[in-house]
Enzyme design. Structure first.
Site, PDB file in Angstrom:
ATOM      1  N   PRO A   1       7.432   3.208   0.513  1.00  0.00           N
ATOM      2  CA  PRO A   1       6.740   1.962   0.174  1.00  0.00           C
ATOM      3  C   PRO A   1       6.045   2.059  -1.182  1.00  0.00           C
ATOM      4  CG  PRO A   1       6.255   2.592   2.419  1.00  0.00           C
ATOM      5  CD  PRO A   1       6.979   3.751   1.788  1.00  0.00           C
ATOM      6  N   PHE A   2       6.075   0.967  -1.903  1.00  0.00           N
ATOM      7  CA  PHE A   2       5.320   0.824  -3.142  1.00  0.00           C
ATOM      8  C   PHE A   2       4.164  -0.102  -2.812  1.00  0.00           C
ATOM      9  CE2 PHE A   2       4.933  -1.689  -7.252  1.00  0.00           C
ATOM     10  CZ  PHE A   2       4.100  -0.772  -7.850  1.00  0.00           C
TER      11      PHE A   2
END
Length: 134
Positions: free
Chosen positions: A2-3
């Site tokens: 995830p960013f």
């Protein structure tokens, strides 16, 4: 993978900012099962008059302790898992003096073809990295 983008109202101490980022990341590690070093976060602080976050008609007021979190991740997680992410983040931020009314989270999903981790290559597509959840 995830960013995560975390937006805050300016004025917190550096250790508070780091604690918010750490709490958010640990929730993703615990709930999504991502590796500890799979950490991509950007924290941005804004002047108070540059953040507008009302209550969407839910009947509460937000404070200057507001934390807005966007999680960009691959599609495929269930609604239940996403709800666990929301709860876990809120629970981890509460001891930092951030009430539930000040935790705003959005999850944005995309596919493995939408990521490049460097060198202009799509590592998931090329098979260099395993696609999460597969």
């Amino acid at each position: 993978m995830p960013f995560v983008r975390i937006d805050l109202i300016r004025g917190r101490r550096p250790d508070e900012v780091r604690a918010i980022a750490d709490a958010t990341h640990q929730a993703l590690v615990d709930v999504l099962g991502i590796p500890e070093r799979d950490r991509f976060q950007v924290v941005t602080e804004h002047d108070a008059d540059h953040v507008i976050a009302l209550d969407a008609g839910l009947g509460f007021e937000r404070t200057d302790r507001l934390v807005m979190i966007q999680i960009f991740t691959q599609s495929g997680r269930t609604t239940e898992v996403k709800q666990r992410v929301y709860r876990n983040i809120a629970e981890r931020l509460e001891p930092l003096g951030i009430g539930g009314e000040d935790v705003f989270i959005g999850i944005v999903e995309n596919g493995s073809q939408d990521w490049s981790f460097g060198f202009g290559r799509a590592q998931y597509v090329e098979g260099v990295l395993p696609v999460p959840g597969r």
